[in-house]
Design a protein around this motif. Structure first.
Motif, PDB file in Angstrom:
ATOM      1  N   ALA A  10     -15.355  -3.821 -10.999  1.00  0.00           N
ATOM      2  CA  ALA A  10     -13.893  -3.958 -10.706  1.00  0.00           C
ATOM      3  C   ALA A  10     -14.072  -3.440  -9.162  1.00  0.00           C
ATOM      4  O   ALA A  10     -14.692  -2.719  -8.589  1.00  0.00           O
ATOM      5  CB  ALA A  10     -13.121  -3.562 -11.485  1.00  0.00           C
ATOM      6  N   ARG A  11     -12.973  -4.307  -8.619  1.00  0.00           N
ATOM      7  CA  ARG A  11     -12.721  -3.895  -7.053  1.00  0.00           C
ATOM      8  C   ARG A  11     -11.348  -3.378  -6.948  1.00  0.00           C
ATOM      9  O   ARG A  11     -10.384  -4.188  -7.621  1.00  0.00           O
ATOM     10  CB  ARG A  11     -12.838  -5.087  -6.228  1.00  0.00           C
ATOM     11  N   LEU A  12     -11.249  -2.283  -6.468  1.00  0.00           N
ATOM     12  CA  LEU A  12      -9.671  -1.896  -6.521  1.00  0.00           C
ATOM     13  C   LEU A  12      -9.151  -1.865  -4.846  1.00  0.00           C
ATOM     14  O   LEU A  12      -9.935  -1.153  -4.017  1.00  0.00           O
ATOM     15  CB  LEU A  12      -9.634  -0.465  -6.976  1.00  0.00           C
ATOM     16  N   ARG A  13      -8.053  -2.659  -4.433  1.00  0.00           N
ATOM     17  CA  ARG A  13      -7.619  -2.525  -3.121  1.00  0.00           C
ATOM     18  C   ARG A  13      -6.355  -1.460  -3.397  1.00  0.00           C
ATOM     19  O   ARG A  13      -5.462  -2.043  -4.174  1.00  0.00           O
ATOM     20  CB  ARG A  13      -7.163  -3.789  -2.689  1.00  0.00           C
ATOM     21  N   PRO A  45      -4.422  -0.885   4.114  1.00  0.00           N
ATOM     22  CA  PRO A  45      -3.189  -0.425   4.655  1.00  0.00           C
ATOM     23  C   PRO A  45      -2.221  -1.329   4.447  1.00  0.00           C
ATOM     24  O   PRO A  45      -0.984  -0.928   4.505  1.00  0.00           O
ATOM     25  CB  PRO A  45      -3.197   0.098   6.186  1.00  0.00           C
ATOM     26  N   ALA A  46      -2.405  -2.583   4.070  1.00  0.00           N
ATOM     27  CA  ALA A  46      -1.449  -3.622   3.935  1.00  0.00           C
ATOM     28  C   ALA A  46      -0.815  -3.551   2.665  1.00  0.00           C
ATOM     29  O   ALA A  46       0.384  -3.991   2.192  1.00  0.00           O
ATOM     30  CB  ALA A  46      -1.985  -4.983   4.124  1.00  0.00           C
ATOM     31  N   ILE A  47      -1.539  -2.605   1.583  1.00  0.00           N
ATOM     32  CA  ILE A  47      -0.927  -2.501   0.264  1.00  0.00           C
ATOM     33  C   ILE A  47       0.159  -1.401   0.557  1.00  0.00           C
ATOM     34  O   ILE A  47      -0.325  -0.227   0.876  1.00  0.00           O
ATOM     35  CB  ILE A  47      -2.011  -2.197  -0.869  1.00  0.00           C
ATOM     36  N   GLU A  48       1.467  -1.230  -0.083  1.00  0.00           N
ATOM     37  CA  GLU A  48       2.278  -0.277   0.007  1.00  0.00           C
ATOM     38  C   GLU A  48       1.758   0.794  -1.088  1.00  0.00           C
ATOM     39  O   GLU A  48       1.149   0.548  -2.027  1.00  0.00           O
ATOM     40  CB  GLU A  48       3.641  -0.853  -0.473  1.00  0.00           C
ATOM     41  N   ARG A  49       2.185   2.023  -0.662  1.00  0.00           N
ATOM     42  CA  ARG A  49       1.654   2.879  -1.559  1.00  0.00           C
ATOM     43  C   ARG A  49       2.671   3.046  -2.836  1.00  0.00           C
ATOM     44  O   ARG A  49       3.353   2.662  -3.079  1.00  0.00           O
ATOM     45  CB  ARG A  49       2.487   4.634  -0.791  1.00  0.00           C
ATOM     46  N   GLY A  50       1.628   3.378  -3.788  1.00  0.00           N
ATOM     47  CA  GLY A  50       2.143   3.055  -5.263  1.00  0.00           C
ATOM     48  C   GLY A  50       1.531   1.749  -5.838  1.00  0.00           C
ATOM     49  O   GLY A  50       1.931   1.576  -6.876  1.00  0.00           O
ATOM     50  N   GLY A  51       1.159   0.858  -4.857  1.00  0.00           N
ATOM     51  CA  GLY A  51       0.578  -0.420  -5.771  1.00  0.00           C
ATOM     52  C   GLY A  51      -0.843  -0.350  -5.288  1.00  0.00           C
ATOM     53  O   GLY A  51      -1.281   0.195  -4.794  1.00  0.00           O
ATOM     54  N   CYS A  52      -1.412  -1.654  -6.002  1.00  0.00           N
ATOM     55  CA  CYS A  52      -2.939  -1.688  -5.695  1.00  0.00           C
ATOM     56  C   CYS A  52      -2.997  -3.338  -6.194  1.00  0.00           C
ATOM     57  O   CYS A  52      -2.128  -4.056  -6.895  1.00  0.00           O
ATOM     58  CB  CYS A  52      -3.642  -0.873  -6.727  1.00  0.00           C
ATOM     59  N   ILE A  53      -4.107  -4.100  -6.126  1.00  0.00           N
ATOM     60  CA  ILE A  53      -4.645  -4.966  -6.571  1.00  0.00           C
ATOM     61  C   ILE A  53      -6.138  -4.843  -7.172  1.00  0.00           C
ATOM     62  O   ILE A  53      -6.921  -4.033  -6.464  1.00  0.00           O
ATOM     63  CB  ILE A  53      -4.928  -5.957  -5.546  1.00  0.00           C
ATOM     64  N   ILE A  54      -6.293  -5.158  -8.393  1.00  0.00           N
ATOM     65  CA  ILE A  54      -7.619  -4.907  -9.260  1.00  0.00           C
ATOM     66  C   ILE A  54      -8.210  -6.333  -9.284  1.00  0.00           C
ATOM     67  O   ILE A  54      -7.424  -7.385  -9.783  1.00  0.00           O
ATOM     68  CB  ILE A  54      -7.492  -4.404 -10.541  1.00  0.00           C
ATOM     69  N   ASP A  55      -9.491  -6.606  -8.860  1.00  0.00           N
ATOM     70  CA  ASP A  55     -10.092  -7.915  -8.999  1.00  0.00           C
ATOM     71  C   ASP A  55     -11.346  -7.779  -9.700  1.00  0.00           C
ATOM     72  O   ASP A  55     -12.087  -6.675  -9.605  1.00  0.00           O
ATOM     73  CB  ASP A  55     -10.535  -8.425  -7.601  1.00  0.00           C
ATOM     74  N   THR A  56     -11.594  -8.431 -10.739  1.00  0.00           N
ATOM     75  CA  THR A  56     -12.941  -8.615 -11.357  1.00  0.00           C
ATOM     76  C   THR A  56     -13.514  -9.931 -11.479  1.00  0.00           C
ATOM     77  O   THR A  56     -12.808 -10.804 -10.694  1.00  0.00           O
ATOM     78  CB  THR A  56     -12.406  -8.047 -13.010  1.00  0.00           C
ATOM     79  N   SER A  57     -14.390 -10.090 -12.246  1.00  0.00           N
ATOM     80  CA  SER A  57     -15.089 -11.440 -12.300  1.00  0.00           C
ATOM     81  C   SER A  57     -14.188 -12.510 -12.638  1.00  0.00           C
ATOM     82  O   SER A  57     -14.597 -13.789 -12.505  1.00  0.00           O
ATOM     83  CB  SER A  57     -16.482 -11.228 -12.603  1.00  0.00           C
TER      84      SER A  57
END
Length: 86
Positions: A10-13, A41-53
């Motif tokens: 998985a990829r965590l932004r 840095p475009a992701i606000e603190r407290g948030g994230c985006i998780i990408d998988t296949s």
């Protein structure tokens, strides 16, 4: 709901200020997952985006607030702004 424990890769932004805590938590909770850590840095603190296949989870604050507003039947700020202009 996706179970992160079953992911192979998985990829965590995440905001750079949150990376250390997110890395510690996810390595502890999902040791079998091979994570790619991306400081965004475009992701606000407290948030994230998780990408998988197979899926993308947008857990940014903006998307969570939008989902909460939708669930409560509230009008979004975008819609109310367009009504104010009329």
């Amino acid at each position: 709901m996706i179970c992160l424990a079953s992911l192979a890769q998985a990829r965590l932004r995440v905001n750079p200020a949150d990376l250390t805590v997110a890395r510690q938590l996810l390595q502890q909770e999902t040791p079998e997952t091979l994570w790619q850590w991306i400081e965004d840095p475009a992701i606000e603190r407290g948030g994230c985006i998780i990408d998988t296949s197979s899926i993308r989870l947008d857990l940014t604050l903006a998307s969570r607030l939008r989902a909460l507003s939708d669930a409560l039947g509230l009008e979004s700020a975008d819609n109310s702004a367009s009504h104010d202009a009329d």
